[in-house]
Design an enzyme around this catalytic site. Structure first.
Site, PDB file in Angstrom:
ATOM      1  N   HIS A   1      25.980  30.876  38.242  1.00  0.00           N
ATOM      2  CA  HIS A   1      26.672  31.905  37.443  1.00  0.00           C
ATOM      3  C   HIS A   1      26.393  31.595  35.970  1.00  0.00           C
ATOM      4  O   HIS A   1      25.245  31.511  35.571  1.00  0.00           O
ATOM      5  CB  HIS A   1      28.152  31.852  37.837  1.00  0.00           C
ATOM      6  CG  HIS A   1      28.986  32.989  37.355  1.00  0.00           C
ATOM      7  ND1 HIS A   1      28.487  34.107  36.752  1.00  0.00           N
ATOM      8  CD2 HIS A   1      30.344  33.185  37.381  1.00  0.00           C
ATOM      9  CE1 HIS A   1      29.475  34.934  36.449  1.00  0.00           C
ATOM     10  NE2 HIS A   1      30.619  34.387  36.817  1.00  0.00           N
TER      11      HIS A   1
ATOM     12  N   ASP B   1      20.678  35.400  31.373  1.00  0.00           N
ATOM     13  CA  ASP B   1      20.581  33.987  31.023  1.00  0.00           C
ATOM     14  C   ASP B   1      19.162  33.534  30.701  1.00  0.00           C
ATOM     15  O   ASP B   1      18.962  32.402  30.269  1.00  0.00           O
ATOM     16  CB  ASP B   1      21.122  33.124  32.178  1.00  0.00           C
ATOM     17  CG  ASP B   1      22.614  33.293  32.312  1.00  0.00           C
ATOM     18  OD1 ASP B   1      23.287  33.301  31.277  1.00  0.00           O
ATOM     19  OD2 ASP B   1      23.100  33.426  33.442  1.00  0.00           O
TER      20      ASP B   1
ATOM     21  N   HIS C   1      19.433  38.737  40.481  1.00  0.00           N
ATOM     22  CA  HIS C   1      20.826  39.104  40.275  1.00  0.00           C
ATOM     23  C   HIS C   1      21.339  39.797  41.522  1.00  0.00           C
ATOM     24  O   HIS C   1      20.589  40.536  42.159  1.00  0.00           O
ATOM     25  CB  HIS C   1      20.948  40.052  39.061  1.00  0.00           C
ATOM     26  CG  HIS C   1      22.319  40.080  38.503  1.00  0.00           C
ATOM     27  ND1 HIS C   1      23.298  40.884  39.018  1.00  0.00           N
ATOM     28  CD2 HIS C   1      22.890  39.372  37.507  1.00  0.00           C
ATOM     29  CE1 HIS C   1      24.411  40.676  38.347  1.00  0.00           C
ATOM     30  NE2 HIS C   1      24.196  39.755  37.421  1.00  0.00           N
TER      31      HIS C   1
HETATM   32  N1  CMC Z   1      14.237  32.133  42.210  1.00  0.00           N
HETATM   33  C1  CMC Z   1      13.583  32.182  43.380  1.00  0.00           C
HETATM   34  N2  CMC Z   1      13.957  32.930  44.433  1.00  0.00           N
HETATM   35  C2  CMC Z   1      15.068  33.670  44.274  1.00  0.00           C
HETATM   36  C3  CMC Z   1      15.795  33.670  43.080  1.00  0.00           C
HETATM   37  C4  CMC Z   1      15.342  32.870  42.021  1.00  0.00           C
HETATM   38  N3  CMC Z   1      15.989  32.842  40.852  1.00  0.00           N
HETATM   39  N4  CMC Z   1      16.855  34.498  43.203  1.00  0.00           N
HETATM   40  C5  CMC Z   1      16.798  34.996  44.436  1.00  0.00           C
HETATM   41  N5  CMC Z   1      15.719  34.501  45.085  1.00  0.00           N
HETATM   42  C6  CMC Z   1      15.257  34.840  46.447  1.00  0.00           C
HETATM   43  C7  CMC Z   1      16.111  34.149  47.494  1.00  0.00           C
HETATM   44  O1  CMC Z   1      15.569  32.904  47.841  1.00  0.00           O
HETATM   45  C8  CMC Z   1      16.059  35.154  48.604  1.00  0.00           C
HETATM   46  O2  CMC Z   1      14.811  35.055  49.233  1.00  0.00           O
HETATM   47  P1  CMC Z   1      14.669  35.232  50.831  1.00  0.00           P
HETATM   48  O3  CMC Z   1      15.038  36.668  51.082  1.00  0.00           O
HETATM   49  O4  CMC Z   1      13.260  34.904  51.116  1.00  0.00           O
HETATM   50  O5  CMC Z   1      15.660  34.263  51.439  1.00  0.00           O
HETATM   51  C9  CMC Z   1      16.081  36.512  47.900  1.00  0.00           C
HETATM   52  O6  CMC Z   1      15.489  36.246  46.611  1.00  0.00           O
HETATM   53  C10 CMC Z   1      17.489  37.094  47.725  1.00  0.00           C
HETATM   54  O7  CMC Z   1      18.281  36.143  46.994  1.00  0.00           O
HETATM   55  P2  CMC Z   1      19.769  35.793  47.294  1.00  0.00           P
HETATM   56  O8  CMC Z   1      20.012  34.360  46.928  1.00  0.00           O
HETATM   57  O9  CMC Z   1      20.153  36.257  48.654  1.00  0.00           O
HETATM   58  O10 CMC Z   1      20.491  36.746  46.250  1.00  0.00           O
HETATM   59  P3  CMC Z   1      21.990  36.661  45.764  1.00  0.00           P
HETATM   60  O11 CMC Z   1      22.365  38.046  45.370  1.00  0.00           O
HETATM   61  O12 CMC Z   1      22.852  35.971  46.759  1.00  0.00           O
HETATM   62  O13 CMC Z   1      21.869  35.703  44.490  1.00  0.00           O
HETATM   63  C11 CMC Z   1      21.650  34.922  42.279  1.00  0.00           C
HETATM   64  C12 CMC Z   1      21.887  36.151  43.179  1.00  0.00           C
HETATM   65  C13 CMC Z   1      21.832  35.346  40.813  1.00  0.00           C
HETATM   66  C14 CMC Z   1      22.681  33.831  42.596  1.00  0.00           C
HETATM   67  C15 CMC Z   1      20.199  34.403  42.523  1.00  0.00           C
HETATM   68  O14 CMC Z   1      19.261  35.395  42.173  1.00  0.00           O
HETATM   69  C16 CMC Z   1      19.918  33.103  41.755  1.00  0.00           C
HETATM   70  O15 CMC Z   1      20.233  32.022  42.242  1.00  0.00           O
HETATM   71  N6  CMC Z   1      19.320  33.214  40.513  1.00  0.00           N
HETATM   72  C17 CMC Z   1      19.122  32.035  39.707  1.00  0.00           C
HETATM   73  C18 CMC Z   1      20.408  31.673  38.994  1.00  0.00           C
HETATM   74  C19 CMC Z   1      20.719  32.619  37.861  1.00  0.00           C
HETATM   75  O16 CMC Z   1      19.866  32.948  37.065  1.00  0.00           O
HETATM   76  N7  CMC Z   1      22.003  33.027  37.775  1.00  0.00           N
HETATM   77  C20 CMC Z   1      22.487  33.880  36.702  1.00  0.00           C
HETATM   78  C21 CMC Z   1      22.898  35.217  37.193  1.00  0.00           C
HETATM   79  S1  CMC Z   1      23.143  36.399  35.862  1.00  0.00           S
HETATM   80  C22 CMC Z   1      24.456  35.804  34.919  1.00  0.00           C
HETATM   81  C23 CMC Z   1      25.683  35.565  35.695  1.00  0.00           C
HETATM   82  O17 CMC Z   1      26.109  36.351  36.528  1.00  0.00           O
HETATM   83  O18 CMC Z   1      26.300  34.533  35.428  1.00  0.00           O
END
Ligand code: CMC
Length: 429
Positions: free
Chosen positions: A267, A362, A306
């Site tokens: 987050h 971010d 996201h």
């Molecule tokens: N790098 C590599 N792969 C990713 C990433 C990433 N940053 N984000 C998502 N994926 C992949 C994930 O591995 C999955 O792949 P597969 O379908 O093959 O398993 C697919 O994309 C869907 O991801 P998810 O984890 O199911 O998506 P989510 O909606 O649960 O997670 C998230 C959203 C923001 C937690 C995630 O994208 C992430 O961890 N990003 C990096 C951390 C980040 O930048 N967070 C800040 C978010 S914006 C500000 C805030 O809200 O605080």
């Protein structure tokens, strides 16, 4: 036409008609779908709330596919360009833009509640020299409830108002003191002649000068960053504020829970993680190997992806532009080159394209914060200060919403049942 859903339970053959309102069905309506009267009714299983609305809200609108973000109906691009953080805070809390009188009164209130009780200073001194400032912020915001015990009277609108003012006013003081603490520097008291962002910069960076005068371009960029972070509907920390707030606890305790949620690397902690990642990559030459690691699942490209945006995060676009303004004053952050190249490669790579992963808020904010000489640990504190009005607007909406109840999800129990307890002396014999 009344909209409804007809559900046929193939276990029993029974059919049910469930009303649809605003594109949702009430999860409680599924409870009538049962095998027999002794069984619990049907429930939904939704870890991470990926498709469950927890409230009705009129604060923030997001269309993740189109990359749209609006506060109370106003596009984020217009607010970032033409408004300022305290006006946006008023908008979020009150629901409308202020008149001149309302604006002046609001700015006056916030400006004159920036001081904290001296005992807050004493207990902040008690933290270890290397305490993470988010831990200090979380603890000190939570502790404010002990200085304002009347804050528990959440049914009283005047009381709610003064606590909201206090929290928005004091967050920069607490955040700045957490920063000074890590540096072993004396805490600086607020300067109420300065604007919100200028006063924060003064409490962070003032040394022996009589009056601290920040570069107006830096103060403006910080103010814009606060606006961009001010609210983001039902994200993890807002959900924490609402969930804890649903127990009818005081707003300081509820916001402290939000700060805890924001601290995590998935987050608000992502901005800190982005900078550490960029430093680790170091130069453009190392990007292909890093991207391979991400695709193999060994790494995550922090600052990308996201839950809601499946398009460029509109906040990231505005921040990218703010980078230029800040770097004009501070000189270009050398990591910008690495970030831009990383973005270029990722946006062309099938792994990221297929999963619709774009830069989020971010990705670039850390570069600005670093140029402003913040250590990475402070980045999420800056996010928290910006997010405070959003948390409070959401809390205010929650406590006035007759539909709301104490948050209490269901579970699917997967453990053992009805075991016979064997006392320790028999088990160990
Ligand atoms: N790098 C590599 N792969 C990713 C990433 C990433 N940053 N984000 C998502 N994926 C992949 C994930 O591995 C999955 O792949 P597969 O379908 O093959 O398993 C697919 O994309 C869907 O991801 P998810 O984890 O199911 O998506 P989510 O909606 O649960 O997670 C998230 C959203 C923001 C937690 C995630 O994208 C992430 O961890 N990003 C990096 C951390 C980040 O930048 N967070 C800040 C978010 S914006 C500000 C805030 O809200 O605080």
């Amino acid at each position: 036409m009344t909209e409804s859903l007809t559900v046929r339970d193939n276990r029993t053959g029974a059919e049910y008609e469930i009303p649809i309102t605003d594109g949702t069905i009430r999860a409680a309506d599924l409870g009538q779908i049962k095998l027999n009267d002794d069984e619990p009714g049907l429930a939904t299983y939704d870890p991470g709330f990926v498709n469950t609305a927890s409230c009705r809200s009129s604060i923030t609108y997001i269309d993740g596919d189109k990359g749209i973000l609006e506060y109370r109906g106003y596009p984020i691009e217009q607010l970032a360009e033409k408004s300022n953080f305290l006006e946006v805070a008023y908008l979020l809390i009150h629901g409308d833009l202020p008149s001149k009188e309302q604006y002046d009164a609001w700015v006056h209130e916030i400006t004159f509640h920036t001081f904290v009780h001296e005992n807050v200073k004493s207990f902040m001194h008690g933290f270890r020299y290397d305490a993470h400032p988010m831990g200090m912020l979380m603890a000190s915001v939570g502790a404010l409830s002990t200085f304002y015990p009347e804050s528990g009277r959440i049914e009283d609108p005047d009381n709610r108002h003064i606590q909201i003012v206090r929290m928005i006013a004091k967050m920069p003081t607490l955040g700045a003191w957490a920063f000074r603490h890590a540096q072993g520097k004396p805490y600086v008291y607020p300067d109420n002649d300065l604007s919100y962002a200028e006063n924060f910069l003064s409490m962070l960076f003032k040394m022996s000068e009589v009056k601290y005068a920040p570069d107006p371009r830096i103060a403006k960029a910080l103010d814009t960053l606060f606006i961009l972070h001010a609210d983001h509907e039902q994200n993890c920390s807002t959900n924490a504020v609402r969930s804890v707030g649903s127990s009818q606890v005081d707003p300081y305790s509820a916001v402290a829970a939000g700060i805890g949620a924001l601290y995590g690397p998935l987050h608000g902690g992502a901005n800190e993680a982005v900078l550490k990642m960029l430093r680790r990559i170091g130069s453009k030459d190392n990007i292909p190997a890093f991207i391979e690691g991400v695709k193999n699942g060994e790494e995550r490209l922090m600052g990308f992806g996201h839950r809601v945006y499946k398009n460029y995060d509109p906040r990231a676009k505005i921040i990218k532009k703010a980078c230029d303004d800040v770097f004009e004053v501070t000189g270009v952050n050398p990591l910008l080159e690495v970030a831009q190249e990383l973005e270029r490669i990722a946006l062309e790579d099938e792994y990221f394209v297929k999963r619709r992963l774009y830069p989020n808020v971010d990705f670039y904010s850390g570069l600005i914060y670093e140029a402003l000489e913040f250590p990475p640990e402070m980045f999420t504190v800056l996010f928290a200060i910006g997010r405070a009005p959003g948390w409070l607007a959401q809390w205010l909406e929650l406590v006035q919403d007759k539909d709301q109840k104490i948050a209490r999800p269901k579970q699917i129990y997967t453990g053992a049942r009805t075991l016979d307890f064997v006392p320790a002396e028999e088990r160990w014999a």
